[in-house]
Design an enzyme around this catalytic site. Structure first.
Site, PDB file in Angstrom:
ATOM      1  N   PRO A 226     -44.395   3.551  -5.282  1.00  0.00           N
ATOM      2  CA  PRO A 226     -45.444   4.320  -4.251  1.00  0.00           C
ATOM      3  C   PRO A 226     -43.973   4.665  -3.159  1.00  0.00           C
ATOM      4  CG  PRO A 226     -45.893   2.178  -4.079  1.00  0.00           C
ATOM      5  CD  PRO A 226     -44.993   1.757  -4.998  1.00  0.00           C
ATOM      6  N   TYR A 227     -42.391   4.370  -3.132  1.00  0.00           N
ATOM      7  CA  TYR A 227     -41.435   5.192  -2.651  1.00  0.00           C
ATOM      8  C   TYR A 227     -40.769   6.334  -3.368  1.00  0.00           C
ATOM      9  CZ  TYR A 227     -36.409   5.772  -1.419  1.00  0.00           C
ATOM     10  OH  TYR A 227     -35.848   6.099  -0.703  1.00  0.00           O
ATOM     11  N   GLY A 228     -40.651   6.386  -4.561  1.00  0.00           N
ATOM     12  CA  GLY A 228     -40.574   7.577  -5.327  1.00  0.00           C
ATOM     13  C   GLY A 228     -41.193   8.091  -5.280  1.00  0.00           C
TER      14      GLY A 228
END
Length: 418
Positions: free
Chosen positions: A219-221
């Site tokens: 989810p960060y990327g």
């Protein structure tokens, strides 16, 4: 007996005299009114005189006006690790800086260091605000004359993003949209966006170039890629100057020892490997946990491209200098050399002088085996290349700050939201 006395219905001084149907005020009453009026006028004049002698009365707020030869940069997340180092460099380069941060991950102590280094009026201001509050962000842009925005503010832990993905989409993607809308509404023409190599996911081919497909696996990327897509879509019909910097694993600290990395204690589990190494060396945690020893790499541990924060900030400054209206620049910011986690741990042991205990654990969700950059494009177009490439030396500088700041920047400061 006749009574010739009469009852006065009003004091003599307050009664009016009637003459031919006209009322005339007693002269004594009229003089009282005039005296009071003159006294009030004298007090108002005195107040104006005092205000005019105040520096703030005659001097307009320098942050609210564009000044020839001075670039006013909004640094979002400027109380954080990378953002504070960027603010320091910008101030050293004689830029005007406004830091906006909600202090959820940043440190007011870092801002205080900067304020002490640059106390002159018109150099630095701090505004406590959450970028998720569009009304507050619009107010900031209304009251300040920004020339450029360096957008660092973001939660940035891969592991945490897999546990709380909605936080990451709100904080990264949605908040970037708020900032971009405010820039468009107020005519701010330059954006330097802090992105990440996590947008590439786990490419089949190394090293990573700017043309490598973006297939994020956490989810960060994904949140960062969404933010990039929003920026690029907006730019198609805009004359904004945009620079997107995708950088790799950040380490180190200010070589002069003024700033360092001080993450929240509750986030240590998700933090950078350098922070974990230092915590283990200081005895804050019993040892270092290395997650994953079965990757398809020479020693079984992950391979990463470690970039010193001083080099990273230099790349942002060069991007600001080279940003062109109507153009987009996208650059990888790394050393071009991958180091394994085991290599990193050995360098950390040498830098700290502590034989850190290492526990090898299963892989962390969302991690990838090997990531390192091809920085040839940024060298060619921005004349940037990493200078602080000695892993042990960078860790040694950061360790020196850690040793002299056992509690980070000290007790955290709580500020009420506006």
């Amino acid at each position: 007996m006749l009574n010739f006395s009469r009852t006065r219905t009003a004091p003599r001084s307050a009664r009016s005299l009637s003459l031919g149907g006209l009322d005339y005020v007693d002269p004594k009453t009229k003089s009282n009114y005039v005296g009071k009026f003159l006294l009030a006028a004298a007090l108002v004049a005195l107040c104006i005189l005092v205000l005019k002698q105040s520096p703030s009365f005659n001097s307009p707020n320098p942050f609210s006006n564009h000044e020839p030869g001075v670039t006013h940069v909004l640094v979002t997340g400027g109380a954080g690790y990378i953002g504070s180092h960027a603010a320091l460099r910008l101030l050293k380069d004689s830029h005007r800086v406004t830091i906006v941060d909600n202090l959820s991950r940043g440190n007011m102590g870092a801002v205080k260091v900067l304020q002490e280094l640059f106390p002159e009026p018109g150099r630095l201001q701090f505004i406590y605000a959450d970028l998720g509050n569009a009304k507050a962000v619009n107010k900031i842009f209304t009251e300040n004359a920004f020339d450029a925005v360096m957008h660092f503010a973001a939660v940035a832990y891969v592991g945490e993003s897999t546990l709380d993905p909605l936080k990451y989409y709100h904080n990264i993607t949605s908040n970037t949209l708020v900032v971009l809308e405010a820039m468009a509404a107020h005519g701010v023409k330059t954006l330097i966006y802090s992105s990440t190599c996590a947008t590439y996911g786990e490419p089949e081919k190394m090293p990573i170039t700017e043309e490598t497909p973006q297939l994020p696996i956490n989810p960060y990327g994904k949140a960062k890629k969404m933010a990039e897509d929003i920026i690029l879509d907006f730019h198609k019909n805009s004359n904004m100057a945009v620079m997107i910097l995708r950088y790799f694993n950040v380490i180190g600290s200010d070589p002069d020892g003024r700033l360092g990395e001080a993450p929240r204690p509750e986030l240590r589990e998700h933090g950078r490997i350098s922070g974990a190494c230092f915590d283990a060396a200081r005895g804050i945690i019993p040892g270092l946990k290395v997650r994953g020893i079965d990757y398809k790499t020479p020693d079984g541990t992950c391979i990463r491209d470690y970039i010193d924060v001083t080099d990273l900030v230099d790349a942002h400054v060069k991007a600001l200098e080279k940003a062109m209206p109507g153009k987009v620049g996208i650059y990888n910011v790394g050393t071009g050399r991958g180091r394994s986690v085991k290599e990193f741990v050995e360098a950390c042991k040498k830098a700290t002088g502590v034989n850190i205990k290492v526990d090898f654990l299963p892989r962390r969700p969302g991690d990838y085996a090997e990531v390192f950059s091809d920085p040839s494009k940024i060298l060619l177009e921005l004349n940037w290349t990493a200078q602080y490439t000695n892993l042990q030396k960078s860790l040694g500088i950061a360790w020196k700050w850690q040793k002299s700041h056992h509690n980070g920047y000290g007790t955290s400061v709580t500020i009420a939201a506006p």
